[in-house]
Enzyme design. Structure first.
Site, PDB file in Angstrom:
ATOM      1  CG  HIS A 105      -0.291  -0.147   2.507  1.00  0.00           C
ATOM      2  ND1 HIS A 105       0.116  -1.371   2.987  1.00  0.00           N
ATOM      3  CD2 HIS A 105       0.080   0.762   3.447  1.00  0.00           C
ATOM      4  CE1 HIS A 105       0.691  -1.216   4.165  1.00  0.00           C
ATOM      5  NE2 HIS A 105       0.699   0.073   4.463  1.00  0.00           N
ATOM      6  CG  HIS A 107       1.163   5.295   4.187  1.00  0.00           C
ATOM      7  ND1 HIS A 107       0.460   5.182   5.361  1.00  0.00           N
ATOM      8  CD2 HIS A 107       1.879   4.143   4.074  1.00  0.00           C
ATOM      9  CE1 HIS A 107       0.740   4.023   5.950  1.00  0.00           C
ATOM     10  NE2 HIS A 107       1.612   3.370   5.177  1.00  0.00           N
TER      11      HIS A 107
HETATM   12  P1  AMP Z   1       2.161   0.269   7.224  1.00  0.00           P
HETATM   13  O1  AMP Z   1       2.988   0.407   8.457  1.00  0.00           O
HETATM   14  O2  AMP Z   1       2.710   0.992   6.054  1.00  0.00           O
HETATM   15  O3  AMP Z   1       1.872  -1.182   6.956  1.00  0.00           O
HETATM   16  O4  AMP Z   1       0.826   1.026   7.543  1.00  0.00           O
HETATM   17  C1  AMP Z   1      -0.401   0.441   7.791  1.00  0.00           C
HETATM   18  C2  AMP Z   1      -1.376   1.576   7.901  1.00  0.00           C
HETATM   19  O5  AMP Z   1      -2.675   1.022   7.911  1.00  0.00           O
HETATM   20  C3  AMP Z   1      -1.240   2.431   9.170  1.00  0.00           C
HETATM   21  O6  AMP Z   1      -1.089   3.787   8.793  1.00  0.00           O
HETATM   22  C4  AMP Z   1      -2.539   2.167   9.913  1.00  0.00           C
HETATM   23  O7  AMP Z   1      -2.993   3.311  10.560  1.00  0.00           O
HETATM   24  C5  AMP Z   1      -3.467   1.741   8.806  1.00  0.00           C
HETATM   25  N1  AMP Z   1      -4.542   0.824   9.151  1.00  0.00           N
HETATM   26  C6  AMP Z   1      -4.470  -0.291   9.911  1.00  0.00           C
HETATM   27  N2  AMP Z   1      -5.668  -0.919   9.938  1.00  0.00           N
HETATM   28  C7  AMP Z   1      -6.509  -0.184   9.165  1.00  0.00           C
HETATM   29  C8  AMP Z   1      -7.877  -0.306   8.789  1.00  0.00           C
HETATM   30  N3  AMP Z   1      -8.641  -1.314   9.227  1.00  0.00           N
HETATM   31  N4  AMP Z   1      -8.423   0.642   7.979  1.00  0.00           N
HETATM   32  C9  AMP Z   1      -7.656   1.677   7.549  1.00  0.00           C
HETATM   33  N5  AMP Z   1      -6.361   1.841   7.862  1.00  0.00           N
HETATM   34  C10 AMP Z   1      -5.792   0.940   8.655  1.00  0.00           C
END
Ligand code: AMP
Length: 145
Positions: A105, A107
């Site tokens: 993903h 950001h």
């Molecule tokens: P990463 O560390 O790049 O894997 O980031 C994962 C991101 O997903 C973080 O910014 C979290 O705040 C976000 N996140 C985790 N669970 C959810 C969810 N159910 N819906 C939306 N965002 C999420």
């Protein structure tokens, strides 16, 4: 060091399968974009490719080719919708790289020169805060068409 294989029990795979809800911003054949529930700034959006990969390292280059223009399109809409001065685009790989959800993903985080970035995976935002922001981004995307 070898990374573990992709595991489809991760939370973004569940969101893609419709097993868990999200605040959707954009969807087409290639990506789903939704609001980050622990935003590092107001308007923090995640763009998730539908083609499964753990992160950038094991991604199919064709999926990355489809991802980049969609990130650009959504980033422009986020910037316009929030009146941001700039954007920080982040993408974490493996736990040592800060990754917490193991489905690729990107950001999109809107930025203002006087606003500090909040902690990564920090505080959970309330839906009543996220929904009006999501609506503004959806409206900006509709205008961009
Ligand atoms: P990463 O560390 O790049 O894997 O980031 C994962 C991101 O997903 C973080 O910014 C979290 O705040 C976000 N996140 C985790 N669970 C959810 C969810 N159910 N819906 C939306 N965002 C999420």
């Amino acid at each position: 060091m070898e990374s573990p294989p992709y595991d489809d029990s991760n939370i973004f795979a569940k969101i893609l399968r419709g097993e868990i809800p999200c605040l959707k911003v954009f969807e087409d054949d290639h990506v789903l974009a939704f609001m980050d529930v622990m935003p590092q700034a107001d308007g923090h959006v995640l763009v998730v490719p539908k083609t499964p990969s753990r992160n950038l390292l094991d991604a199919d280059p064709a999926a990355l080719s489809a991802l980049a223009p969609r990130v650009q399109k959504i980033a422009r809409a986020v910037k316009a919708a929030l009146g941001a001065e700039g954007l920080t685009i982040l993408q974490y790989n493996e736990p040592a790289g800060g990754q917490t959800v193991f489905h690729l993903h990107v950001h999109i985080v809107p930025r203002w020169s006087h606003v500090e970035l909040r902690k990564h995976s920090g505080e959970m935002a309330k839906p009543e805060t996220l929904v009006p922001i999501r609506d503004k981004i959806v409206a900006a995307l509709a205008e961009a068409k």
